[in-house]
Every structure is written in C-alpha cells, then in structure tokens.
Design an enzyme around this catalytic site. Structure first.
Site, PDB file in Angstrom:
ATOM      1  CE  LYS A   1      -1.810  -3.162   1.047  1.00 25.42           C
ATOM      2  NZ  LYS A   1      -0.532  -3.341   1.748  1.00 25.42           N
TER       3      LYS A   1
ATOM      4  CG  HIS B   1      -1.876   1.701   3.665  1.00 27.64           C
ATOM      5  ND1 HIS B   1      -1.067   1.795   2.556  1.00 27.64           N
ATOM      6  CD2 HIS B   1      -1.994   0.384   3.934  1.00 27.64           C
ATOM      7  CE1 HIS B   1      -0.702   0.579   2.185  1.00 27.64           C
ATOM      8  NE2 HIS B   1      -1.257  -0.288   3.001  1.00 27.64           N
TER       9      HIS B   1
END
Length: 111
Positions: A29, A4
């Site tokens: 992710k 992230h």
C-alpha cells in the site's frame, strides 16, 4: 506493507516501491499527498505496473481521482469511510460516494 507520505508524492516512488518489494510482501500500500493532478497519474502508473498486488492512491482534494480509479489500475481493494465525520485521511470518500461514481458490476460482487 505500507508507505504513507502526508506532505507530498515523492519523486522516488519507484525506488520506494522497489525497497518494499525486497521484504517479500503479499500486498503493498502506497499512499501519498497529491499536490498536483499529475501526482494521481504517477501513483496509478506505479500501481498498474506493480509486481505484487498494490494499493496506490493519493490523499487530499487533488487525490480524489486516484481513490476512485485505484481498482481500475489493479488495486485489490481501496478505502472508504461510512461518513465524512469519520474520515481518516484528507480526501477520503464515503462508501456511498464511491459506489455512486463506480457501481460494482455483478462479477465484482461475489456470490
């Protein structure tokens, strides 16, 4: 395995992805902050070319298109909230908003 970046979409997305692959993940992710509409294109292209199932989208107002299109570019799933009051990240849509934009097809609903 996840990455992230709450400030921007790094220029070295492909390098970050390659380093993540070295850990033999089942799913990757990658979520970044979109500071430009082009950041959506970069993250979705990365996800579409992924070697393992990859969830890739951008946060923020500019990132909303990538959240809506993530599944069309290969993401095995995406993230939504039940209400805006419970949003966990900038630009996160509610389940109802996502459903209204891209209704599930019958073949996506399972049994």
């Amino acid at each position: 395995m996840s990455f992230h970046d709450f400030e921007h979409t790094p220029e070295n997305l492909e390098e970050i992805y390659t380093r993540m692959l070295q850990h033999d993940p089942d799913i990757i992710k990658i979520v970044t902050m979109a500071n430009s509409p082009l950041d959506n294109v970069r993250i979705l292209k990365l996800a579409a070319a992924a070697k393992v199932p990859t969830i890739g989208f951008c946060m923020g107002e500019f990132g909303i298109p990538s959240r809506l299109l993530a599944g069309r570019y290969g993401a095995p799933f995406t993230y939504a909230t039940f209400s805006q009051e419970r949003a966990m990240a900038p630009g996160q849509l509610t389940f109802d908003e996502m459903r209204d934009v891209f209704p599930l097809r019958q073949d996506q609903c399972g049994d």
